[in-house]
Design an enzyme around this catalytic site. Structure first.
Site, PDB file in Angstrom:
ATOM      1  N   PHE A   8     -13.319  -4.777   1.209  1.00 14.88           N
ATOM      2  CA  PHE A   8     -14.397  -4.099   0.471  1.00 14.88           C
ATOM      3  C   PHE A   8     -15.725  -4.283   1.207  1.00 14.88           C
ATOM      4  O   PHE A   8     -16.749  -4.611   0.589  1.00 14.88           O
ATOM      5  CB  PHE A   8     -14.526  -4.621  -0.965  1.00 14.88           C
ATOM      6  CG  PHE A   8     -13.416  -4.224  -1.910  1.00 14.88           C
ATOM      7  CD1 PHE A   8     -12.462  -3.285  -1.547  1.00 14.88           C
ATOM      8  CD2 PHE A   8     -13.339  -4.786  -3.174  1.00 14.88           C
ATOM      9  CE1 PHE A   8     -11.440  -2.920  -2.428  1.00 14.88           C
ATOM     10  CE2 PHE A   8     -12.322  -4.432  -4.058  1.00 14.88           C
ATOM     11  CZ  PHE A   8     -11.371  -3.503  -3.687  1.00 14.88           C
ATOM     12  N   PRO A   9     -15.752  -4.064   2.538  1.00 16.14           N
ATOM     13  CA  PRO A   9     -17.027  -4.236   3.265  1.00 16.14           C
ATOM     14  C   PRO A   9     -18.082  -3.236   2.820  1.00 16.14           C
ATOM     15  O   PRO A   9     -19.277  -3.468   2.989  1.00 16.14           O
ATOM     16  CB  PRO A   9     -16.631  -3.984   4.733  1.00 16.14           C
ATOM     17  CG  PRO A   9     -15.404  -3.113   4.661  1.00 16.14           C
ATOM     18  CD  PRO A   9     -14.675  -3.575   3.432  1.00 16.14           C
ATOM     19  N   LEU A  10     -17.604  -2.117   2.221  1.00 17.26           N
ATOM     20  CA  LEU A  10     -18.525  -1.100   1.678  1.00 17.26           C
ATOM     21  C   LEU A  10     -18.547  -1.195   0.157  1.00 17.26           C
ATOM     22  O   LEU A  10     -18.923  -0.235  -0.525  1.00 17.26           O
ATOM     23  CB  LEU A  10     -18.063   0.303   2.116  1.00 17.26           C
ATOM     24  CG  LEU A  10     -17.977   0.515   3.628  1.00 17.26           C
ATOM     25  CD1 LEU A  10     -17.269   1.834   3.967  1.00 17.26           C
ATOM     26  CD2 LEU A  10     -19.374   0.500   4.237  1.00 17.26           C
ATOM     27  N   GLY A  59     -16.903   1.502  -1.489  1.00 20.50           N
ATOM     28  CA  GLY A  59     -17.611   2.788  -1.406  1.00 20.50           C
ATOM     29  C   GLY A  59     -18.982   2.778  -2.055  1.00 20.50           C
ATOM     30  O   GLY A  59     -19.821   3.636  -1.764  1.00 20.50           O
ATOM     31  N   TYR A  97       0.853  -1.188   0.000  1.00 18.90           N
ATOM     32  CA  TYR A  97       0.000   0.000   0.000  1.00 18.90           C
ATOM     33  C   TYR A  97       0.889   1.237   0.000  1.00 18.90           C
ATOM     34  O   TYR A  97       1.427   1.638   1.027  1.00 18.90           O
ATOM     35  CB  TYR A  97      -0.946   0.017   1.201  1.00 18.90           C
ATOM     36  CG  TYR A  97      -1.944  -1.129   1.243  1.00 18.90           C
ATOM     37  CD1 TYR A  97      -2.210  -1.899   0.116  1.00 18.90           C
ATOM     38  CD2 TYR A  97      -2.625  -1.440   2.416  1.00 18.90           C
ATOM     39  CE1 TYR A  97      -3.123  -2.947   0.160  1.00 18.90           C
ATOM     40  CE2 TYR A  97      -3.545  -2.485   2.468  1.00 18.90           C
ATOM     41  CZ  TYR A  97      -3.778  -3.232   1.339  1.00 18.90           C
ATOM     42  OH  TYR A  97      -4.676  -4.268   1.392  1.00 18.90           O
TER      43      TYR A  97
HETATM   44  N1  LIG Z   1      -6.511  -8.418   0.898  1.00 20.46           N
HETATM   45  C1  LIG Z   1      -6.758  -7.713  -0.182  1.00 20.46           C
HETATM   46  O1  LIG Z   1      -6.467  -8.118  -1.317  1.00 20.46           O
HETATM   47  C2  LIG Z   1      -7.413  -6.378  -0.011  1.00 20.46           C
HETATM   48  C3  LIG Z   1      -7.935  -5.698  -1.142  1.00 20.46           C
HETATM   49  C4  LIG Z   1      -8.546  -4.478  -0.924  1.00 20.46           C
HETATM   50  C5  LIG Z   1      -8.614  -3.942   0.340  1.00 20.46           C
HETATM   51  N2  LIG Z   1      -8.088  -4.612   1.413  1.00 20.46           N
HETATM   52  C6  LIG Z   1      -8.170  -4.083   2.787  1.00 20.46           C
HETATM   53  O2  LIG Z   1      -9.526  -3.854   3.101  1.00 20.46           O
HETATM   54  C7  LIG Z   1      -9.709  -2.506   3.526  1.00 20.46           C
HETATM   55  C8  LIG Z   1     -11.090  -2.030   3.124  1.00 20.46           C
HETATM   56  O3  LIG Z   1     -11.221  -2.019   1.727  1.00 20.46           O
HETATM   57  P1  LIG Z   1     -11.379  -0.666   0.905  1.00 20.46           P
HETATM   58  O4  LIG Z   1     -10.875   0.467   1.715  1.00 20.46           O
HETATM   59  O5  LIG Z   1     -10.749  -0.864  -0.409  1.00 20.46           O
HETATM   60  O6  LIG Z   1     -12.932  -0.626   0.612  1.00 20.46           O
HETATM   61  P2  LIG Z   1     -14.220  -0.243   1.488  1.00 20.46           P
HETATM   62  O7  LIG Z   1     -13.894  -0.167   2.925  1.00 20.46           O
HETATM   63  O8  LIG Z   1     -15.305  -1.148   1.035  1.00 20.46           O
HETATM   64  O9  LIG Z   1     -14.550   1.199   0.922  1.00 20.46           O
HETATM   65  C9  LIG Z   1     -13.631   2.254   1.000  1.00 20.46           C
HETATM   66  C10 LIG Z   1     -14.126   3.348   0.064  1.00 20.46           C
HETATM   67  O10 LIG Z   1     -15.370   3.824   0.554  1.00 20.46           O
HETATM   68  C11 LIG Z   1     -15.278   5.209   0.865  1.00 20.46           C
HETATM   69  N3  LIG Z   1     -15.918   5.361   2.183  1.00 20.46           N
HETATM   70  C12 LIG Z   1     -15.548   4.807   3.351  1.00 20.46           C
HETATM   71  N4  LIG Z   1     -16.393   5.161   4.336  1.00 20.46           N
HETATM   72  C13 LIG Z   1     -17.316   5.968   3.756  1.00 20.46           C
HETATM   73  C14 LIG Z   1     -18.445   6.665   4.248  1.00 20.46           C
HETATM   74  N5  LIG Z   1     -18.802   6.567   5.537  1.00 20.46           N
HETATM   75  N6  LIG Z   1     -19.182   7.421   3.384  1.00 20.46           N
HETATM   76  C15 LIG Z   1     -18.836   7.502   2.069  1.00 20.46           C
HETATM   77  N7  LIG Z   1     -17.771   6.869   1.545  1.00 20.46           N
HETATM   78  C16 LIG Z   1     -17.013   6.104   2.379  1.00 20.46           C
HETATM   79  C17 LIG Z   1     -13.818   5.543   0.920  1.00 20.46           C
HETATM   80  O11 LIG Z   1     -13.620   6.858   0.447  1.00 20.46           O
HETATM   81  P3  LIG Z   1     -13.119   8.012   1.458  1.00 20.46           P
HETATM   82  O12 LIG Z   1     -11.657   7.843   1.577  1.00 20.46           O
HETATM   83  O13 LIG Z   1     -13.537   9.265   0.760  1.00 20.46           O
HETATM   84  O14 LIG Z   1     -13.863   7.816   2.740  1.00 20.46           O
HETATM   85  C18 LIG Z   1     -13.204   4.528  -0.035  1.00 20.46           C
HETATM   86  O15 LIG Z   1     -13.211   5.007  -1.354  1.00 20.46           O
HETATM   87  C19 LIG Z   1      -8.547  -1.768   2.856  1.00 20.46           C
HETATM   88  O16 LIG Z   1      -8.306  -0.508   3.459  1.00 20.46           O
HETATM   89  C20 LIG Z   1      -7.442  -2.759   3.007  1.00 20.46           C
HETATM   90  O17 LIG Z   1      -6.904  -2.699   4.330  1.00 20.46           O
HETATM   91  C21 LIG Z   1      -7.505  -5.820   1.232  1.00 20.46           C
END
Ligand SMILES: NC(=O)c1ccc[n+]([C@@H]2O[C@H](COP(=O)([O-])OP(=O)(O)OC[C@H]3O[C@@H](n4cnc5c(N)ncnc54)[C@H](OP(=O)(O)O)[C@@H]3O)[C@@H](O)[C@H]2O)c1
Length: 303
Positions: free
Chosen positions: A228-230, A233, A83
């Site tokens: 990607f719990p959200l 986004g 990252y």
């Molecule tokens: N193991 C793997 O291969 C893998 C792959 C992907 C991710 N991950 C891990 O999983 C974590 C979570 O995944 P992710 O961050 O990609 O996806 P996510 O948690 O599903 O969504 C994050 C996205 O949603 C937006 N967001 C978050 N909270 C929000 C809210 N309350 N209102 C509006 N928009 C919101 C964020 O933008 P803003 O910044 O504008 O809030 C960001 O663009 C990562 O940080 C990483 O640690 C692991």
């Protein structure tokens, strides 16, 4: 439920959740039998620059976000050497070292970044061993509590990659081993070699492709960290299938998506990611959202 606004106060003018309270109502899961964490972690992928590449625009704000997450009771922070690359791990150390008691930093190795937007797998044992050494140095740790194989490299036998993590564990550099982006047979294979304590796979109310892997985690006492719990986004945007339930709770769709994860399995530890302090506060308030059995059934039937 009230929403925080851009200045950190909520819509009715009240202040954000007091320190230490927001993540705690999610309950606790003890990873590997000895790492108790609140079941709402923080995904630190989004604190880097655009495209998960380079420095964030405002590194001070990124460090403040990490400190605020811990203040809110978050004690599981997920990151990876890739990252940034390196940026997320370095910011975590700068913001939080010496780490408060009970804060678990979970990192990953096995994915490298030759350029922005490019993710290349490398599960070769020599790479994983070097990646772990580099993460130890960047995170300023003697031992990493949870080290995860980022993904299975199709060009390297899984047994070889997992064998490297076992050697690191035997040397005391890793406390527990987790895997990520695995299917059920791969999880079985890894568990035949080492004690796997966690799985990190893509999973959300709108994406149940890893349901069988979550089931295996439940059956075997492993933590499941849905990434990607959200839905990266998408589930936070109004106008979707979660709106009606969200409105009934004066909540957002994103909060419903997180509450559904918490209530649908005791092994789920969502790790929502954000670069925004306002979103951070909003996400952890989801731990207090109680969905009824009817609402859970309606959400269950969405995917
Ligand atoms: N193991 C793997 O291969 C893998 C792959 C992907 C991710 N991950 C891990 O999983 C974590 C979570 O995944 P992710 O961050 O990609 O996806 P996510 O948690 O599903 O969504 C994050 C996205 O949603 C937006 N967001 C978050 N909270 C929000 C809210 N309350 N209102 C509006 N928009 C919101 C964020 O933008 P803003 O910044 O504008 O809030 C960001 O663009 C990562 O940080 C990483 O640690 C692991």
């Amino acid at each position: 439920m009230t929403m925080p606004s851009a200045d950190g106060s909520d819509a009715a003018g009240a202040r954000p959740a007091p320190a230490g309270t927001a993540a705690a109502p999610a309950g606790t899961f003890t990873i590997g039998g000895d790492l108790p964490v609140h079941r709402m972690g923080f995904g630190a992928m989004r604190i880097t620059g655009e495209g998960i590449w380079g420095e964030p625009d405002d590194p001070d704000a990124a460090r403040a976000l990490l400190r605020r997450a811990v203040e809110l009771g978050v004690n599981l922070i997920d990151t990876a050497d890739s990252y940034g690359p390196q940026v997320s791990e370095r910011l975590i150390a700068e913001a939080l070292h010496p780490y408060p008691d009970g804060v678990v930093i979970a990192t990953k190795g096995g994915s490298v970044r030759p350029g922005a937007g490019q993710w290349v797998l490398n599960g070769r044992p020599e790479h994983l061993k070097q990646a772990c050494e580099d993460s130890l140095r960047r995170l300023r740790l003697d031992r990493i509590d949870l080290y995860q194989l980022h993904a299975v490299d199709p060009n390297v036998p899984l047994a070889d990659s997992i064998g490297a993590l076992k050697e690191l564990q035997d040397e005391g550099k890793i406390r527990h081993i987790g895997v990520s982006n695995v299917n059920a047979p791969q999880l079985d294979e890894a568990r035949g070699i080492v004690d796997v304590v966690s799985v990190q796979n893509r999973y959300s109310v709108s994406d149940r492709g890893s349901q069988d892997v979550l089931d295996a985690c439940e059956q075997n006492g492993m933590a499941f960290l849905p990434y990607f719990p959200l839905a990266a986004g998408r589930l936070t945007k109004p106008g979707g299938a979660l709106d009606e339930i969200a409105q009934a709770h004066d909540a957002t769709g994103g909060q419903v998506a997180l509450a559904w994860l918490l209530q649908s399995s005791p092994n789920n530890i969502p790790i929502p990611g954000t670069s925004s302090g306002v979103h951070l506060e909003e996400n952890y308030m989801a731990a207090t959202l109680e969905l009824s059995a009817d609402e859970m059934a309606a959400l269950d039937s969405l995917a």
